[in-house]
Design a protein around this motif. Structure first.
Motif, PDB file in Angstrom:
ATOM      1  N   ASN A 123      -7.111   0.623   4.081  1.00 29.96           N
ATOM      2  CA  ASN A 123      -5.757   0.095   3.951  1.00 29.96           C
ATOM      3  C   ASN A 123      -5.363  -0.630   5.237  1.00 29.96           C
ATOM      4  O   ASN A 123      -5.000  -0.011   6.229  1.00 29.96           O
ATOM      5  CB  ASN A 123      -4.766   1.233   3.670  1.00 29.96           C
ATOM      6  CG  ASN A 123      -3.354   0.726   3.485  1.00 29.96           C
ATOM      7  OD1 ASN A 123      -3.125  -0.478   3.357  1.00 29.96           O
ATOM      8  ND2 ASN A 123      -2.401   1.638   3.469  1.00 29.96           N
ATOM      9  N   THR A 125      -2.908  -2.923   5.233  1.00 28.93           N
ATOM     10  CA  THR A 125      -1.548  -3.433   5.058  1.00 28.93           C
ATOM     11  C   THR A 125      -0.601  -2.677   5.988  1.00 28.93           C
ATOM     12  O   THR A 125      -0.989  -1.730   6.676  1.00 28.93           O
ATOM     13  CB  THR A 125      -1.083  -3.259   3.602  1.00 28.93           C
ATOM     14  OG1 THR A 125      -0.878  -1.862   3.330  1.00 28.93           O
ATOM     15  CG2 THR A 125      -2.103  -3.822   2.633  1.00 28.93           C
ATOM     16  N   THR A 127       1.924  -0.981   4.877  1.00 30.09           N
ATOM     17  CA  THR A 127       2.594   0.025   4.056  1.00 30.09           C
ATOM     18  C   THR A 127       1.592   1.069   3.584  1.00 30.09           C
ATOM     19  O   THR A 127       0.409   0.780   3.398  1.00 30.09           O
ATOM     20  CB  THR A 127       3.292  -0.630   2.841  1.00 30.09           C
ATOM     21  OG1 THR A 127       3.984   0.375   2.098  1.00 30.09           O
ATOM     22  CG2 THR A 127       2.273  -1.304   1.927  1.00 30.09           C
ATOM     23  N   ASP A 128       2.065   2.292   3.411  1.00 32.25           N
ATOM     24  CA  ASP A 128       1.202   3.375   2.935  1.00 32.25           C
ATOM     25  C   ASP A 128       0.872   3.196   1.459  1.00 32.25           C
ATOM     26  O   ASP A 128       1.712   2.733   0.678  1.00 32.25           O
ATOM     27  CB  ASP A 128       1.883   4.737   3.121  1.00 32.25           C
ATOM     28  CG  ASP A 128       2.160   5.060   4.581  1.00 32.25           C
ATOM     29  OD1 ASP A 128       1.450   4.537   5.447  1.00 32.25           O
ATOM     30  OD2 ASP A 128       3.090   5.859   4.848  1.00 32.25           O
ATOM     31  N   ILE A 129      -0.348   3.557   1.088  1.00 37.14           N
ATOM     32  CA  ILE A 129      -0.742   3.556  -0.320  1.00 37.14           C
ATOM     33  C   ILE A 129      -0.393   4.926  -0.898  1.00 37.14           C
ATOM     34  O   ILE A 129      -0.912   5.945  -0.455  1.00 37.14           O
ATOM     35  CB  ILE A 129      -2.246   3.277  -0.499  1.00 37.14           C
ATOM     36  CG1 ILE A 129      -2.637   1.940   0.154  1.00 37.14           C
ATOM     37  CG2 ILE A 129      -2.629   3.314  -1.976  1.00 37.14           C
ATOM     38  CD1 ILE A 129      -1.929   0.741  -0.395  1.00 37.14           C
ATOM     39  N   ALA A 155      -0.857   3.332   6.349  1.00 42.68           N
ATOM     40  CA  ALA A 155      -0.889   1.907   6.674  1.00 42.68           C
ATOM     41  C   ALA A 155      -1.772   1.647   7.888  1.00 42.68           C
ATOM     42  O   ALA A 155      -1.858   2.481   8.797  1.00 42.68           O
ATOM     43  CB  ALA A 155       0.534   1.415   6.954  1.00 42.68           C
ATOM     44  N   ASP A 175       1.810   0.876  -3.434  1.00 42.99           N
ATOM     45  CA  ASP A 175       2.378   1.348  -2.172  1.00 42.99           C
ATOM     46  C   ASP A 175       3.617   2.207  -2.422  1.00 42.99           C
ATOM     47  O   ASP A 175       4.013   2.456  -3.572  1.00 42.99           O
ATOM     48  CB  ASP A 175       2.660   0.185  -1.222  1.00 42.99           C
ATOM     49  CG  ASP A 175       3.765  -0.740  -1.709  1.00 42.99           C
ATOM     50  OD1 ASP A 175       4.524  -0.364  -2.627  1.00 42.99           O
ATOM     51  OD2 ASP A 175       3.875  -1.859  -1.167  1.00 42.99           O
ATOM     52  N   VAL A 181      -0.627  -3.385  -4.633  1.00 41.78           N
ATOM     53  CA  VAL A 181      -1.218  -4.081  -3.484  1.00 41.78           C
ATOM     54  C   VAL A 181      -2.707  -4.339  -3.685  1.00 41.78           C
ATOM     55  O   VAL A 181      -3.315  -5.086  -2.917  1.00 41.78           O
ATOM     56  CB  VAL A 181      -0.984  -3.280  -2.173  1.00 41.78           C
ATOM     57  CG1 VAL A 181       0.490  -3.264  -1.826  1.00 41.78           C
ATOM     58  CG2 VAL A 181      -1.530  -1.864  -2.292  1.00 41.78           C
TER      59      VAL A 181
END
Length: 198
Positions: A123, A125, A127-129, A155, A175, A181
């Motif tokens: 990940n 990105t 943002t957290d998945i 993230a 997310d 995402v």
């Protein structure tokens, strides 16, 4: 003479039986424990950390392997005091391999297996998945969230390894805001793969 010997044997036997009954204290009970056996069935992945949270532990971060390793083909058994525990298994690079929640009885946790293929999800990105689905392409629905309700892929630095049988799969990652995402379809998994979410 034989009668006297028999009388002595009977009296001694009676005394021994009487001494073993009645007033003796019962042996103290042994504290109950939980046996958690981790079996590493992968071909190359080394389990470097076994991090617990639960009964008697104030926070995540208690590594019960104590600098030991669970090499491919090896197993390790943790004996924990009676209670309920969560367990995360990680590689040396801190990739999460497996998460098992609410352990309260003896359990065997198998990582990998014969012919099972590791799929690394990164990940990258901001943002957290929160949800991750990995479904056979011929399935009509996504099935259950592979992360469970107690885990997410953080993230920027989050890395998680999933293990699947060879086949063709669809992937979906969502997310914390409910945004998709990652959404890919009909990916052939016949060897170790890495998916990076940007």
């Amino acid at each position: 003479m034989i009668k006297k010997i028999l009388l002595v044997i009977i009296c001694v036997s009676f005394l021994l039986v009487a001494a073993g009954c009645g007033n003796s204290e019962p042996a103290p009970a042994v504290n109950d424990t939980i046996s958690i056996e981790v079996i590493n069935e992968t071909e190359e992945i080394i389990i470097s950390f076994a991090v617990f949270f639960g009964s008697g532990l104030d926070e995540w971060g208690v590594d019960m392997l104590n600098d030991e390793l669970i090499e491919p083909g090896e197993s390790y058994t943790f004996v924990m005091p009676d209670g309920t525990y969560d367990l995360s298994l990680l590689t040396y690079e801190l990739y999460v391999i497996e998460g098992v929640w609410d352990i309260s009885d003896d359990i065997r946790v198998q990582v990998g297996g014969d012919g099972i293929i590791p799929v690394l999800v990164e990940n990258n990105t901001d943002t957290d998945i929160a949800l991750f689905y990995l479904s056979p392409s011929d399935s009509d629905d996504w099935g259950e969230d592979w992360l469970g309700d107690k885990y997410f892929i953080p993230a920027e630095t989050g890395r998680r390894i999933f293990f699947v049988d060879p086949g063709i799969y669809d992937f979906l990652a969502i997310d914390l805001d409910g945004e998709r995402v990652l959404e890919v379809y009909e990916v052939v998994i016949d060897a170790e793969r890495t998916f990076t979410i940007n």
